[in-house]
Write a protein that holds these residues in place. Sequence first.
Motif, short mmCIF file in Angstrom:
data_model
loop_
_atom_site.label_atom_id
_atom_site.label_comp_id
_atom_site.label_asym_id
_atom_site.label_seq_id
_atom_site.Cartn_x
_atom_site.Cartn_y
_atom_site.Cartn_z
N ARG A 6 28.07 -55.39 76.22
CA ARG A 6 28.62 -56.38 77.16
C ARG A 6 27.66 -56.59 78.34
O ARG A 6 27.37 -57.71 78.73
CB ARG A 6 29.99 -55.92 77.66
N LYS A 7 27.15 -55.49 78.91
CA LYS A 7 26.22 -55.61 80.04
C LYS A 7 24.96 -56.35 79.65
O LYS A 7 24.46 -57.20 80.39
CB LYS A 7 25.87 -54.22 80.58
N LEU A 8 24.44 -56.05 78.46
CA LEU A 8 23.22 -56.69 78.01
C LEU A 8 23.48 -58.17 77.74
O LEU A 8 22.68 -59.02 78.14
CB LEU A 8 22.68 -56.00 76.75
N PHE A 9 24.59 -58.49 77.11
CA PHE A 9 24.94 -59.89 76.85
C PHE A 9 25.00 -60.67 78.15
O PHE A 9 24.43 -61.75 78.26
CB PHE A 9 26.28 -59.96 76.11
N GLU A 10 25.67 -60.13 79.13
CA GLU A 10 25.80 -60.82 80.42
C GLU A 10 24.45 -60.98 81.11
O GLU A 10 24.21 -62.01 81.75
CB GLU A 10 26.81 -60.08 81.30
N ALA A 11 23.57 -60.00 80.97
CA ALA A 11 22.23 -60.11 81.57
C ALA A 11 21.39 -61.19 80.88
O ALA A 11 20.60 -61.86 81.53
CB ALA A 11 21.52 -58.76 81.51
N PHE A 70 29.66 -63.32 71.98
CA PHE A 70 29.55 -61.91 72.31
C PHE A 70 29.77 -61.06 71.07
O PHE A 70 29.07 -60.07 70.85
CB PHE A 70 30.53 -61.50 73.42
N GLU A 71 30.74 -61.42 70.24
CA GLU A 71 31.06 -60.63 69.06
C GLU A 71 29.87 -60.56 68.09
O GLU A 71 29.56 -59.48 67.57
CB GLU A 71 32.30 -61.19 68.35
#
Length: 83
Positions: A6-11, A70-71
């Motif tokens: 999740r953190k990597l996706f948001e970054a 994201f999935e």
Amino acid sequence: MSEKARKLFEALDLDQDGELTRVEVISALRSKGPTLAARGDLPFWGVGDVDASSALFDAADQNGDAVLSFEEFATVVDRRFGW
């Protein structure tokens, strides 16, 4: 799905629209990759060149719509990065 994914996706989601394009993945990994790796949000070996970033995108784009949810993203990075 892991919190690290999740953190990597948001970054990587540069325009914050909840989806990743190939250009976003390549651009963000090139510009933010070393910092993300230094913080432990990305394995150092995960910071690759354009071809490696594009291959990661292709592996994750399971439905072939040229954007990553994201999935889709989390399924691949959790497996590849061992999260």
